[in-house]
Design a protein around this motif. Structure first.
Motif, PDB file in Angstrom:
ATOM      1  N   PRO A  82       0.864  -1.279  -0.053  1.00 51.20           N
ATOM      2  CA  PRO A  82       0.019   0.046  -0.075  1.00 51.20           C
ATOM      3  C   PRO A  82       0.780   1.220   0.012  1.00 51.20           C
ATOM      4  O   PRO A  82       1.907   1.344   0.451  1.00 51.20           O
ATOM      5  CB  PRO A  82      -0.814  -0.085   1.333  1.00 51.20           C
ATOM      6  N   GLY A  83       0.160   2.320  -0.463  1.00 51.71           N
ATOM      7  CA  GLY A  83       0.921   3.481  -0.473  1.00 51.71           C
ATOM      8  C   GLY A  83       1.901   3.549  -1.845  1.00 51.71           C
ATOM      9  O   GLY A  83       1.652   3.247  -2.576  1.00 51.71           O
ATOM     10  N   THR A  84       2.793   4.952  -1.704  1.00 52.75           N
ATOM     11  CA  THR A  84       3.658   5.120  -2.768  1.00 52.75           C
ATOM     12  C   THR A  84       4.973   4.277  -2.554  1.00 52.75           C
ATOM     13  O   THR A  84       5.610   4.822  -1.662  1.00 52.75           O
ATOM     14  CB  THR A  84       3.797   6.664  -2.969  1.00 52.75           C
ATOM     15  N   VAL A  85       5.416   3.520  -3.261  1.00 50.36           N
ATOM     16  CA  VAL A  85       6.686   2.720  -3.380  1.00 50.36           C
ATOM     17  C   VAL A  85       7.682   3.401  -4.280  1.00 50.36           C
ATOM     18  O   VAL A  85       7.389   3.601  -5.484  1.00 50.36           O
ATOM     19  CB  VAL A  85       6.451   1.183  -3.547  1.00 50.36           C
ATOM     20  N   VAL A  86       8.806   3.788  -3.851  1.00 50.90           N
ATOM     21  CA  VAL A  86       9.867   4.597  -4.564  1.00 50.90           C
ATOM     22  C   VAL A  86      11.161   3.883  -4.499  1.00 50.90           C
ATOM     23  O   VAL A  86      11.481   3.145  -3.495  1.00 50.90           O
ATOM     24  CB  VAL A  86      10.105   5.862  -4.034  1.00 50.90           C
ATOM     25  N   THR A  87      11.997   3.877  -5.598  1.00 49.89           N
ATOM     26  CA  THR A  87      13.370   3.128  -5.554  1.00 49.89           C
ATOM     27  C   THR A  87      14.217   4.577  -5.139  1.00 49.89           C
ATOM     28  O   THR A  87      15.341   4.110  -4.588  1.00 49.89           O
ATOM     29  CB  THR A  87      13.764   2.634  -6.743  1.00 49.89           C
ATOM     30  N   ARG A  88      13.962   5.570  -5.506  1.00 51.90           N
ATOM     31  CA  ARG A  88      14.611   6.698  -5.087  1.00 51.90           C
ATOM     32  C   ARG A  88      13.892   7.918  -4.831  1.00 51.90           C
ATOM     33  O   ARG A  88      12.822   8.036  -5.629  1.00 51.90           O
ATOM     34  CB  ARG A  88      15.566   6.917  -6.435  1.00 51.90           C
ATOM     35  N   ALA A  89      14.153   8.653  -4.056  1.00 53.19           N
ATOM     36  CA  ALA A  89      13.368  10.211  -4.028  1.00 53.19           C
ATOM     37  C   ALA A  89      14.466  11.338  -3.276  1.00 53.19           C
ATOM     38  O   ALA A  89      15.371  10.815  -2.841  1.00 53.19           O
ATOM     39  CB  ALA A  89      12.408   9.953  -2.592  1.00 53.19           C
ATOM     40  N   VAL A  90      14.251  12.447  -3.910  1.00 48.96           N
ATOM     41  CA  VAL A  90      14.972  13.369  -3.586  1.00 48.96           C
ATOM     42  C   VAL A  90      14.118  14.750  -3.321  1.00 48.96           C
ATOM     43  O   VAL A  90      12.922  14.923  -3.818  1.00 48.96           O
ATOM     44  CB  VAL A  90      15.823  13.852  -4.642  1.00 48.96           C
ATOM     45  N   VAL A  91      14.540  15.575  -2.633  1.00 49.91           N
ATOM     46  CA  VAL A  91      14.121  16.753  -2.352  1.00 49.91           C
ATOM     47  C   VAL A  91      15.216  17.870  -3.015  1.00 49.91           C
ATOM     48  O   VAL A  91      16.383  17.909  -2.547  1.00 49.91           O
ATOM     49  CB  VAL A  91      13.893  17.370  -0.879  1.00 49.91           C
ATOM     50  N   LEU A  92      14.772  18.555  -3.904  1.00 52.94           N
ATOM     51  CA  LEU A  92      15.733  19.628  -4.640  1.00 52.94           C
ATOM     52  C   LEU A  92      15.076  21.096  -4.005  1.00 52.94           C
ATOM     53  O   LEU A  92      14.018  21.253  -3.872  1.00 52.94           O
ATOM     54  CB  LEU A  92      15.561  19.551  -5.882  1.00 52.94           C
ATOM     55  N   GLU A  93      16.043  22.065  -3.875  1.00 51.34           N
ATOM     56  CA  GLU A  93      15.868  23.278  -3.393  1.00 51.34           C
ATOM     57  C   GLU A  93      16.441  24.282  -4.505  1.00 51.34           C
ATOM     58  O   GLU A  93      17.463  24.070  -4.986  1.00 51.34           O
ATOM     59  CB  GLU A  93      16.368  23.653  -2.169  1.00 51.34           C
TER      60      GLU A  93
END
Length: 193
Positions: A82-93
């Motif tokens: 359930p939910g959003t499954v990710v292999t990679r995630a980033v926060v960019l600014e």
């Protein structure tokens, strides 16, 4: 009697529809706001062409634009998590006209100062990602490691912008206090037999 049934069936054939009417809300569903091209291109530059922008705006409440982007695992019969499954995630600014990475979740959770506290020592192949935007605290992220058979007892790792240190950091298990990063994941230990 048969004339009455014939009349009713004739009326129904001309005016009865066996498909239920669609609710007005479903028919008039508002279009999702388009993700600005600049933000989509920044996400693709970091994560590749499969990158999806999940959230954008002043996410950390710092006055600077940010992007939450990820490589999302599509739902399949084999992927029933359930939910959003990710292999990679980033926060960019965006700072001074340039996008830079300030948080990364791939095999581990990291920022520019090291590995986030509570990050597993073993490499993680995927994360279940949950997020919410708090009006006062900004973006709150919850990463749960995804392993072969998803253990329901694994607690999510909370990550939020720390206004004192000016970076994303993990939170303790009560999600109230920030935890410091580590430059490494700990000492490698081997067993001598």
């Amino acid at each position: 009697m048969s004339l009455g049934l014939l009349t009713v069936s004739g009326l129904c054939a001309s005016g009865c529809d066996s498909t239920p009417p669609k609710p007005a809300a479903e028919a008039a569903k508002p279009a999702e706001p388009a993700i600005p091209d600049e933000m989509q291109e920044a996400a693709k530059a970091i994560l590749g062409r499969e990158a999806q922008v999940l959230a954008y705006g002043d996410l950390a409440k710092t006055g600077k634009p940010e992007i939450l982007a990820a490589n999302v695992v599509p739902k399949t019969p084999q992927n029933q998590i359930p939910g959003t499954v990710v292999t990679r995630a980033v926060v960019l600014e965006k700072d001074d006209g340039k996008w830079s990475e300030i948080l990364r979740a791939d095999e581990h959770l990291k920022n520019a100062h090291g590995f986030l506290a509570l990050s597993p020592r073993d490499s993680i192949g995927g994360w279940r990602l949950q997020w919410e935007q708090n009006a006062e605290k900004g973006l709150q992220l919850y990463f749960t490691p995804v392993k072969g058979n998803s253990d329901p007892h694994v607690l999510p790792i909370g990550v939020r912008w720390n206004p004192e240190t000016k970076r994303y950091q993990s939170m303790d298990r009560s999600y109230e206090h920030f935890l410091l990063e580590s430059p490494s994941l700990g000492e490698a230990r081997s067993t001598i037999r």
